[in-house]
Design a protein around this motif. Sequence first.
Motif, PDB file in Angstrom:
ATOM      1  N   LEU A 158      29.683 126.888 -15.280  1.00  0.00           N
ATOM      2  CA  LEU A 158      28.472 127.707 -15.444  1.00  0.00           C
ATOM      3  C   LEU A 158      27.820 127.391 -16.783  1.00  0.00           C
ATOM      4  CD1 LEU A 158      30.257 129.415 -13.390  1.00  0.00           C
ATOM      5  CD2 LEU A 158      29.149 131.425 -14.341  1.00  0.00           C
ATOM      6  N   ASN A 159      28.662 127.335 -17.802  1.00  0.00           N
ATOM      7  CA  ASN A 159      28.131 127.207 -19.157  1.00  0.00           C
ATOM      8  C   ASN A 159      27.417 125.882 -19.397  1.00  0.00           C
ATOM      9  OD1 ASN A 159      29.259 129.714 -19.697  1.00  0.00           O
ATOM     10  ND2 ASN A 159      31.197 128.824 -20.344  1.00  0.00           N
ATOM     11  N   VAL A 160      27.783 124.840 -18.659  1.00  0.00           N
ATOM     12  CA  VAL A 160      27.107 123.558 -18.859  1.00  0.00           C
ATOM     13  C   VAL A 160      26.007 123.316 -17.835  1.00  0.00           C
ATOM     14  CG1 VAL A 160      29.104 122.429 -19.918  1.00  0.00           C
ATOM     15  CG2 VAL A 160      28.739 122.239 -17.436  1.00  0.00           C
ATOM     16  N   CYS A 161      25.886 124.214 -16.866  1.00  0.00           N
ATOM     17  CA  CYS A 161      24.946 123.938 -15.768  1.00  0.00           C
ATOM     18  C   CYS A 161      23.509 124.226 -16.192  1.00  0.00           C
ATOM     19  CB  CYS A 161      25.293 124.777 -14.552  1.00  0.00           C
ATOM     20  SG  CYS A 161      24.119 124.540 -13.201  1.00  0.00           S
ATOM     21  N   PRO A 162      22.633 123.204 -16.133  1.00  0.00           N
ATOM     22  CA  PRO A 162      21.242 123.427 -16.538  1.00  0.00           C
ATOM     23  C   PRO A 162      20.494 124.347 -15.579  1.00  0.00           C
ATOM     24  CG  PRO A 162      21.513 121.216 -15.623  1.00  0.00           C
ATOM     25  CD  PRO A 162      22.881 121.812 -15.722  1.00  0.00           C
ATOM     26  N   ILE A 190      30.278 126.630  -9.303  1.00  0.00           N
ATOM     27  CA  ILE A 190      31.410 126.999  -8.453  1.00  0.00           C
ATOM     28  C   ILE A 190      30.950 127.952  -7.361  1.00  0.00           C
ATOM     29  CG2 ILE A 190      32.199 128.782 -10.096  1.00  0.00           C
ATOM     30  CD1 ILE A 190      34.359 126.807  -7.556  1.00  0.00           C
ATOM     31  N   GLY A 191      30.042 128.865  -7.701  1.00  0.00           N
ATOM     32  CA  GLY A 191      29.504 129.773  -6.686  1.00  0.00           C
ATOM     33  C   GLY A 191      28.772 129.015  -5.593  1.00  0.00           C
ATOM     34  N   ALA A 192      28.039 127.974  -6.002  1.00  0.00           N
ATOM     35  CA  ALA A 192      27.253 127.212  -5.036  1.00  0.00           C
ATOM     36  C   ALA A 192      28.135 126.479  -4.034  1.00  0.00           C
ATOM     37  CB  ALA A 192      26.350 126.219  -5.764  1.00  0.00           C
ATOM     38  N   ILE A 193      29.390 126.193  -4.406  1.00  0.00           N
ATOM     39  CA  ILE A 193      30.274 125.550  -3.417  1.00  0.00           C
ATOM     40  C   ILE A 193      31.284 126.530  -2.813  1.00  0.00           C
ATOM     41  CG2 ILE A 193      30.066 123.211  -4.344  1.00  0.00           C
ATOM     42  CD1 ILE A 193      32.910 123.572  -5.543  1.00  0.00           C
ATOM     43  N   LEU A 194      31.566 127.629  -3.504  1.00  0.00           N
ATOM     44  CA  LEU A 194      32.580 128.552  -2.994  1.00  0.00           C
ATOM     45  C   LEU A 194      31.973 129.571  -2.025  1.00  0.00           C
ATOM     46  CD1 LEU A 194      35.603 129.047  -3.257  1.00  0.00           C
ATOM     47  CD2 LEU A 194      35.128 130.676  -5.097  1.00  0.00           C
ATOM     48  N   THR A 195      30.867 130.180  -2.420  1.00  0.00           N
ATOM     49  CA  THR A 195      30.271 131.228  -1.599  1.00  0.00           C
ATOM     50  C   THR A 195      29.936 130.744  -0.182  1.00  0.00           C
ATOM     51  OG1 THR A 195      29.378 132.161  -3.631  1.00  0.00           O
ATOM     52  CG2 THR A 195      28.504 133.025  -1.567  1.00  0.00           C
ATOM     53  N   PRO A 196      29.262 129.587  -0.026  1.00  0.00           N
ATOM     54  CA  PRO A 196      28.941 129.174   1.341  1.00  0.00           C
ATOM     55  C   PRO A 196      30.185 128.849   2.171  1.00  0.00           C
ATOM     56  CG  PRO A 196      27.660 127.918  -0.265  1.00  0.00           C
ATOM     57  CD  PRO A 196      28.709 128.662  -1.023  1.00  0.00           C
ATOM     58  N   THR A 203      20.839 119.878  -9.246  1.00  0.00           N
ATOM     59  CA  THR A 203      20.232 118.545  -9.313  1.00  0.00           C
ATOM     60  C   THR A 203      21.281 117.457  -9.118  1.00  0.00           C
ATOM     61  OG1 THR A 203      20.603 118.383 -11.685  1.00  0.00           O
ATOM     62  CG2 THR A 203      18.504 119.315 -10.982  1.00  0.00           C
ATOM     63  N   LEU A 204      22.540 117.836  -8.913  1.00  0.00           N
ATOM     64  CA  LEU A 204      23.651 116.889  -8.811  1.00  0.00           C
ATOM     65  C   LEU A 204      23.809 116.105 -10.112  1.00  0.00           C
ATOM     66  CD1 LEU A 204      22.985 115.478  -5.202  1.00  0.00           C
ATOM     67  CD2 LEU A 204      24.333 117.484  -5.834  1.00  0.00           C
ATOM     68  N   CYS A 205      23.552 116.762 -11.234  1.00  0.00           N
ATOM     69  CA  CYS A 205      23.619 116.048 -12.514  1.00  0.00           C
ATOM     70  C   CYS A 205      25.056 115.745 -12.921  1.00  0.00           C
ATOM     71  CB  CYS A 205      22.911 116.818 -13.619  1.00  0.00           C
ATOM     72  SG  CYS A 205      23.883 118.132 -14.396  1.00  0.00           S
ATOM     73  N   GLY A 206      26.011 116.495 -12.366  1.00  0.00           N
ATOM     74  CA  GLY A 206      27.415 116.165 -12.594  1.00  0.00           C
ATOM     75  C   GLY A 206      28.021 116.731 -13.864  1.00  0.00           C
ATOM     76  N   ALA A 207      27.274 117.544 -14.613  1.00  0.00           N
ATOM     77  CA  ALA A 207      27.835 118.107 -15.851  1.00  0.00           C
ATOM     78  C   ALA A 207      29.031 119.010 -15.543  1.00  0.00           C
ATOM     79  CB  ALA A 207      26.764 118.882 -16.610  1.00  0.00           C
ATOM     80  N   CYS A 208      28.991 119.691 -14.396  1.00  0.00           N
ATOM     81  CA  CYS A 208      30.080 120.605 -14.013  1.00  0.00           C
ATOM     82  C   CYS A 208      31.378 119.831 -13.753  1.00  0.00           C
ATOM     83  CB  CYS A 208      29.678 121.394 -12.772  1.00  0.00           C
ATOM     84  SG  CYS A 208      28.968 120.396 -11.443  1.00  0.00           S
ATOM     85  N   TYR A 209      31.250 118.747 -13.019  1.00  0.00           N
ATOM     86  CA  TYR A 209      32.418 117.928 -12.695  1.00  0.00           C
ATOM     87  C   TYR A 209      33.064 117.386 -13.971  1.00  0.00           C
ATOM     88  CZ  TYR A 209      34.921 114.012 -10.389  1.00  0.00           C
ATOM     89  OH  TYR A 209      35.856 113.118  -9.931  1.00  0.00           O
ATOM     90  N   GLU A 210      32.212 117.031 -14.912  1.00  0.00           N
ATOM     91  CA  GLU A 210      32.687 116.457 -16.162  1.00  0.00           C
ATOM     92  C   GLU A 210      33.569 117.441 -16.950  1.00  0.00           C
ATOM     93  OE1 GLU A 210      30.108 113.487 -18.808  1.00  0.00           O
ATOM     94  OE2 GLU A 210      29.564 115.571 -19.104  1.00  0.00           O
TER      95      GLU A 210
END
Lengths: 480, 267
Positions: A326-330, A348-354, A372-379
């Motif tokens: 969350l904290n890195v997500c633009p 995480i909500g965007a992939i867990l909730t659905p 935007t699929l920027c990937g900061a979360c994965y990083e």
Amino acid sequence: MNDTTFLGMPAFPSAAKSALDNAQLRRNLAHATDTIRGKRAHAVGELDDWEELREAGRAIKERTLRHLDRYLIQVEERVTAAGGHVHWARDAEEARRIVIDLVQATGEREVVKVKSMATQEIGLNEALADAGISAYETDLAELIVQLGQDHPSHILVPAIHRNRAEIRDIFVRAMGDYGTAAPAGLSDDPHALAEAARRHLREKFLRAKVAVSGANFLVAETGTAVVVESEGNGRMCLTLPDTLISVVGIEKVVPTWRDLEVFLQLLPRSSTGERMNPYTSTWTGTAADDGPSTFHLVLLDAGRTDTLADPIGRQALNCIRCSACLNVCPVYERAGGHAYGSVYPGPIGAILTPQLRGTTSAVDRSLPYASTLCGACYEVCPVKINIPEVLVHLRARVVDDSRRRRIPTPEKLAMSAARWVLSHPSRLAAVQRAGSAAGRLAGRRGRISRLPGPLSAWTETRDAPAPPTETFRAWWRRNR
Amino acid sequence: MRIALFITCFNDTLFPATGRATVRLLERLGCEVEFPQEQTCCGQMHFNTGYQRECEPLVRRFTEVFADYDAVVTPSGSCAAMVREYHGRVAELSGDARLSAAAQSAPKVYELSEFLVDVLGVTDVGAYFPHRVTYHPTCHSLRMLGVGERPLALLRAVRGIDLVELPAADQCCGFGGTFAMKNADTSVAMCADKVAHVLQSGAEVLCAGDNSCLMHIGGVLSRLRTGVRTLHLAEILASTEEQPPADAPPPPSGSRCTTPAAEVKSR
Ligand code: SF4
């Protein structure tokens, strides 16, 4: 997942719009996420073996989930042997029923609560209220949310959308309705606010007979529940009352204490940017003359088994709720937590909730696209959940659902048309020629400031390039 | 070594100058580049929007068109990432074992800066570009491909360049393909911050390895009349004293490009 508090939420884009218009919220969020991002980066940067730790965390989670049935039975055996009671809840409804019955059996009409995502997920507080039981949140940020009759907007800091001045106003306005009132002349100084909360909560701790918690981890080999926190308020709830009821998602199991050690390193550095969290409470069933005399563990499925069945989507169950993503997500930073329409906001909500709730509602269908699929979360994810991969996977699920409609969506028609054009270079060239001709008419100085139809979503705020007079392939053919 | 240029449908259609610059640059460095004319699209837009079924014929075509080359170079980080990360997945989902095998044995697709630094082993490509430039590392180059310092190393070696740092460079610009349309408000809110940082840097040119992101940021830069222009990395690297990048598209017929080399500061 029957999420009563957020039912009927609009789809993400329109919910985000109101947050984007809220200057105070934007400021609060940008400031808070920026600070915590920096702290996390520093804490993680201290460790040379961070990548190995992440990999270990991922591997343990994956292995545990593969044998989850076995570990859950082990948990049940060990907890029961240690004097606890284990209950299995198929869905949110069943979990709420179990907790209400257990509280009613004690004869009490109020409970204190340790910060817990699982109980929010099942809408427990509202259900308890309907049954005539008052639930008091004791985590400072949860208290702010509760007193403000607000929704949480962050996993770790549910009141992240509030600043000090707003918190002061909430305390002054509402504390008295729930118990000890705020002192007269309360300022918005952090120490003064903390002191007001301490006095308010202290009275609750001393009076409470029943506590409700979640757990960050369940250690299968001993049947031990673990809560990791910063304030110590959780420990008050876990030790003072007679009865403790813990609602825990089935994915929270780790096989052994050795495995736990990995997560106790990953979690604090990822979530608060600390080397170690101030309080780690562990309990195994009940102990004579120490802590609650009655312990109930409610194991919650609520869509987790279904999620586990999806080979790509199941990695969402690795989540240890650190909130680093969350904290890195633009997108989160601008749209805020409420736009996600669930207690789990951000990537995480965007992939867990659905996955937990399904993709039947407008908001749940829109969540996989809220990125935007920027990937900061994965990083940053300490258990290496490839969030962009799952997002794209869930987008395909949303599209495949819509294929069943008799009348195709405009987007589907556009995508099919694009596939047809792109499937052959000569078709592409023909479309490019038409585009160039249109561009010559439309563009002034190579820029288009207004496009028709759905493309106006672009040009409302951005100029578009006029198509060039000659495509690359035409140039190549002419020159080679 | 047989080298193929994958121009990408997007550059082919909207930003041919980037393609021409890529060819000029690679030829100047002694490479023989081929442009297989049967190529179209890597399928990224379809795949990322959830239309994986529609993506399959595009992956099939891509795999066939480039099968016989030793290396593929493309002036797009996100298209390179699409091929490398997801073509195998699409092939697998199709259930066609031959396609899966073909996707597996396909030549490696390099983003331009990777190709220059890793394959050709150069950082000084002999470019001349006397302007104040800032570089935005697009998310897919940065995080999916991990191009790291390569583009900056290439830019630093350009003669005359005044390379200035972009604050908060690793923040996404908000493009995100169909995100820019589906979530236009959030997309533009993100871009507003990116634009503020670009202006803060004092650069007159914003450079990146993806024209899609540049189209987005450039669209706002242009709408706000900031006077900052966008240029693809390839165009700066192809630029020489004799042939600076053309701002305007070339005239349609065979005549030579006569765009004046405006703003060239004397060194
Ligand atoms: S998905 Fe990863 S980064 Fe996000 S909250 Fe869960 S563990 Fe943390």
